[in-house]
Scaffold this motif. Structure first.
Motif, short mmCIF file in Angstrom:
data_model
loop_
_atom_site.label_atom_id
_atom_site.label_comp_id
_atom_site.label_asym_id
_atom_site.label_seq_id
_atom_site.Cartn_x
_atom_site.Cartn_y
_atom_site.Cartn_z
N ILE A 1 0.85 -1.20 0.00
CA ILE A 1 0.00 0.00 0.00
C ILE A 1 0.88 1.24 0.00
O ILE A 1 1.86 1.32 0.74
CB ILE A 1 -0.92 0.02 1.24
CG1 ILE A 1 -1.77 -1.26 1.32
CG2 ILE A 1 -1.83 1.25 1.22
CD1 ILE A 1 -2.46 -1.43 2.65
N ILE A 2 0.51 2.22 -0.83
CA ILE A 2 1.20 3.51 -0.86
C ILE A 2 0.19 4.62 -0.60
O ILE A 2 -0.88 4.66 -1.23
CB ILE A 2 1.87 3.75 -2.22
CG1 ILE A 2 3.02 2.76 -2.45
CG2 ILE A 2 2.40 5.19 -2.33
CD1 ILE A 2 3.61 2.83 -3.84
N ASN A 3 0.52 5.49 0.32
CA ASN A 3 -0.21 6.74 0.48
C ASN A 3 0.70 7.88 0.04
O ASN A 3 1.91 7.85 0.30
CB ASN A 3 -0.64 6.98 1.93
CG ASN A 3 -1.90 6.23 2.29
OD1 ASN A 3 -2.39 5.40 1.53
ND2 ASN A 3 -2.43 6.51 3.47
N SER A 4 0.12 8.88 -0.61
CA SER A 4 0.92 10.04 -0.99
C SER A 4 0.03 11.26 -1.11
O SER A 4 -1.17 11.20 -0.86
CB SER A 4 1.69 9.78 -2.29
OG SER A 4 2.70 10.75 -2.47
N THR A 5 0.64 12.38 -1.49
CA THR A 5 -0.05 13.66 -1.52
C THR A 5 0.01 14.30 -2.90
O THR A 5 0.97 14.09 -3.65
CB THR A 5 0.56 14.63 -0.49
OG1 THR A 5 -0.14 15.86 -0.52
CG2 THR A 5 2.03 14.90 -0.80
N LEU A 6 -0.99 15.09 -3.20
CA LEU A 6 -0.97 15.94 -4.39
C LEU A 6 -0.50 17.34 -4.03
O LEU A 6 -0.36 18.19 -4.90
CB LEU A 6 -2.38 16.02 -5.00
CG LEU A 6 -3.06 14.69 -5.33
CD1 LEU A 6 -4.49 14.93 -5.81
CD2 LEU A 6 -2.27 13.92 -6.37
N GLY A 7 -0.24 17.57 -2.75
CA GLY A 7 0.03 18.91 -2.25
C GLY A 7 1.49 19.27 -2.15
O GLY A 7 1.82 20.33 -1.60
N LYS A 8 2.38 18.43 -2.66
CA LYS A 8 3.81 18.77 -2.62
C LYS A 8 4.34 18.81 -4.06
O LYS A 8 4.13 19.79 -4.76
CB LYS A 8 4.56 17.78 -1.73
CG LYS A 8 4.17 17.92 -0.26
CD LYS A 8 4.95 17.01 0.64
CE LYS A 8 4.74 17.34 2.11
NZ LYS A 8 3.34 17.23 2.58
N ALA A 9 5.03 17.78 -4.51
CA ALA A 9 5.60 17.81 -5.85
C ALA A 9 4.54 17.79 -6.94
O ALA A 9 4.76 18.28 -8.04
CB ALA A 9 6.55 16.63 -6.05
N LEU A 10 3.36 17.24 -6.64
CA LEU A 10 2.36 16.99 -7.68
C LEU A 10 1.37 18.15 -7.80
O LEU A 10 0.15 17.96 -7.80
CB LEU A 10 1.62 15.68 -7.38
CG LEU A 10 2.52 14.45 -7.21
CD1 LEU A 10 1.70 13.22 -6.90
CD2 LEU A 10 3.37 14.23 -8.47
N GLY A 11 1.87 19.35 -7.91
CA GLY A 11 1.01 20.51 -8.13
C GLY A 11 0.90 21.44 -6.95
O GLY A 11 0.61 22.62 -7.11
N GLY A 12 1.10 20.91 -5.75
CA GLY A 12 1.20 21.77 -4.57
C GLY A 12 -0.09 22.33 -4.03
O GLY A 12 -0.07 23.22 -3.18
N ALA A 13 -1.24 21.86 -4.49
CA ALA A 13 -2.51 22.46 -4.04
C ALA A 13 -3.04 21.75 -2.80
O ALA A 13 -2.92 22.24 -1.67
CB ALA A 13 -3.53 22.42 -5.16
N ALA A 14 -3.63 20.60 -2.98
CA ALA A 14 -4.23 19.84 -1.88
C ALA A 14 -4.49 18.43 -2.38
O ALA A 14 -4.27 18.12 -3.55
CB ALA A 14 -5.53 20.50 -1.41
N GLY A 15 -4.98 17.59 -1.48
CA GLY A 15 -5.37 16.25 -1.89
C GLY A 15 -4.34 15.19 -1.57
O GLY A 15 -3.14 15.47 -1.52
N GLY A 16 -4.82 14.00 -1.35
CA GLY A 16 -3.96 12.84 -1.10
C GLY A 16 -4.63 11.60 -1.65
O GLY A 16 -5.75 11.66 -2.17
N TYR A 17 -3.94 10.47 -1.54
CA TYR A 17 -4.53 9.25 -2.07
C TYR A 17 -3.91 8.01 -1.43
O TYR A 17 -2.82 8.06 -0.87
CB TYR A 17 -4.37 9.18 -3.59
CG TYR A 17 -2.95 9.23 -4.10
CD1 TYR A 17 -2.16 8.08 -4.20
CD2 TYR A 17 -2.39 10.44 -4.54
CE1 TYR A 17 -0.86 8.13 -4.69
CE2 TYR A 17 -1.10 10.50 -5.03
CZ TYR A 17 -0.34 9.35 -5.10
OH TYR A 17 0.95 9.40 -5.60
N THR A 18 -4.66 6.92 -1.55
CA THR A 18 -4.16 5.59 -1.24
C THR A 18 -4.23 4.78 -2.52
O THR A 18 -5.24 4.79 -3.22
CB THR A 18 -5.01 4.91 -0.16
OG1 THR A 18 -4.96 5.67 1.05
CG2 THR A 18 -4.52 3.49 0.13
#
Length: 428
Positions: free
Chosen positions: A267-284
């Protein structure tokens, strides 16, 4: 009306009394509230006297290598954003968000399972699954929510979770929510992890939880050994990749790609709020049955509004850029090596591995704050980190390199650090 209240009201109307003071002075006395506020004020005083107050600098421009900061005369070089790939204000990313705003609106006013799922949400989830080569993906409002929703959904009182002691606060809080037996192993200590795996052998399922990259130190989880132990003791491996996704590994897939264990991490969790555009959001992302269970049971997913369409579209465009063979990951590693080597030569201790998180270890909280302020005066935006964000005696300035920094930007930051370090007699 009480005469004193009339006087205060008249003063407020003339602008001579702040609104919050008028409100406090006019409310009925509540001894319970007064008692709490007295305690809170004493806590705030202690924080301030210890030099641990977290001041918020106000940025007046969009995110980028150069920013404007309130009360500063010139543009400032920003070296403390999670904007690793420099995509937070990339023209194509911004344009994608604008188009989604027109086509899909500002927000959904709903959670996903009611009327909050649009085609762009499903498209992004499918794209993330392809990027990580996983079966399915579920979006969250943040990776904090993804971590809060995973453990209590997947694990019960019959199970066990084994967590690195320096895991991110969101992992720690997520684990607290679940009823599984909890084991905390020493940071990066595989002997201690194996000992905990042996202790927990009577549990039904066991999940090893670790950051792929630890955000305060910039060091890597020993995933090869962790995966070996997981196979030996029939455990699952979970990694939080917030400080890895998009730029670590040959194609930017993350720590599991970098260390060659892609097929061994469950399982991987990560964020959209850093390298991937920097806005908000995360995922599993992971096996489809686990993702299906999260869609049906994960509380942050079921009870939080859907990600706003512009945020979804911006992240979607970032994945397009990465999967089209972007050279950004190579660029950021080259600049990282330059900063780390030159700073070490100057006499600074830089913690962690070869990661764009470059903690300049200083030890003293006040020194970290003072040096960060001096660097701001020299046009370098960095932040001093101290307790409770890091352990007492481990204060540091965390520098973060971005692909959007030029080689000249990196050199300018190094030169400023050397001058400030000498000023405070930290280096000779």
């Amino acid at each position: 009306m009480n005469p004193s209240k009339i006087i205060l009201q008249n003063l407020f109307c003339t602008g001579k009394v702040p609104r919050h003071l008028f409100h406090v002075s006019c409310r009925k006395t509540n001894k319970g509230v007064d008692k709490v506020l007295k305690h809170v004020n004493s806590e705030l005083k202690a924080i301030s006297e210890a030099g641990l107050w977290k001041h918020e600098r106000v940025i007046t421009t969009k995110q980028g290598p150069y920013i404007n900061v309130q009360n500063q005369d010139s543009k400032i070089l920003n070296f403390c954003a999670n904007n690793y790939l420099g995509l937070s204000s990339h023209p194509e990313v911004v344009d994608a968000g604008k188009k989604a705003l027109d086509e899909f609106g500002a927000g959904l006013s709903s959670v996903r399972f009611i009327c909050g799922t649009q085609s762009i949400h499903k498209n992004l989830e499918e794209k993330i699954s392809r990027f990580h080569n996983r079966e399915d993906t579920i979006l969250y409002a943040s990776c904090f929510d993804a971590n809060a929703g995973l453990f209590e959904t997947l694990l019960s009182q019959d199970d066990a979770v084994l967590s690195d002691e320096l895991n991110h606060a969101s992992i720690i809080d997520g684990i607290r929510l679940c009823k599984a037996s909890k084991y905390r192993y020493k940071h990066l200590d595989m002997d201690d992890l194996e000992s905990k795996l042996q202790e927990s052998q009577n549990c039904r399922h066991r999940l090893i939880a670790t950051d792929g990259v630890f955000s305060m130190d910039g060091d890597f989880a020993p995933l090869v050994k962790i995966c070996e132990l997981a196979e030996k003791y029939d455990a699952l491996v979970f990694i939080d990749e917030c400080h890895a996704t998009g730029f670590l590994g040959k194609t930017g897939r993350g720590t599991d790609e970098l260390l060659g264990v892609h097929d061994k991490v469950t399982i991987i969790n990560s964020t959209l709020g850093k390298a991937l555009g920097g806005a908000a959001g995360g995922y599993t992302t992971g096996p489809k049955p686990i993702i299906d269970l999260l869609r049906n049971r994960s509380r942050p997913y079921l009870f939080s509004n859907s990600l706003p369409p512009p945020v979804v579209a911006c992240a979607d465009k970032v994945f397009d850029i990465l999967m089209d063979g972007s050279p950004l990951a190579e660029e950021i590693m080259s600049k990282t090596m330059r900063f780390r080597s030159r700073m070490s030569e100057a006499g600074f201790t830089i913690s962690g591995g070869n990661h764009p998180i470059c903690p300049v270890m200083l030890g003293d909280a006040k020194l970290a704050a003072d040096m960060a302020n001096d660097l701001l005066d020299m046009g370098i935006y960095v932040i001093g980190f101290s307790y409770p964000v890091v352990a007492i005696g481990k204060s540091r300035i965390r520098v973060q390199i971005s692909a959007s920094h030029s080689d000249e930007d990196v050199e300018r930051a190094i030169d400023a650090f050397i001058k400030v370090g000498k000023k405070h007699n930290f280096i000779s």
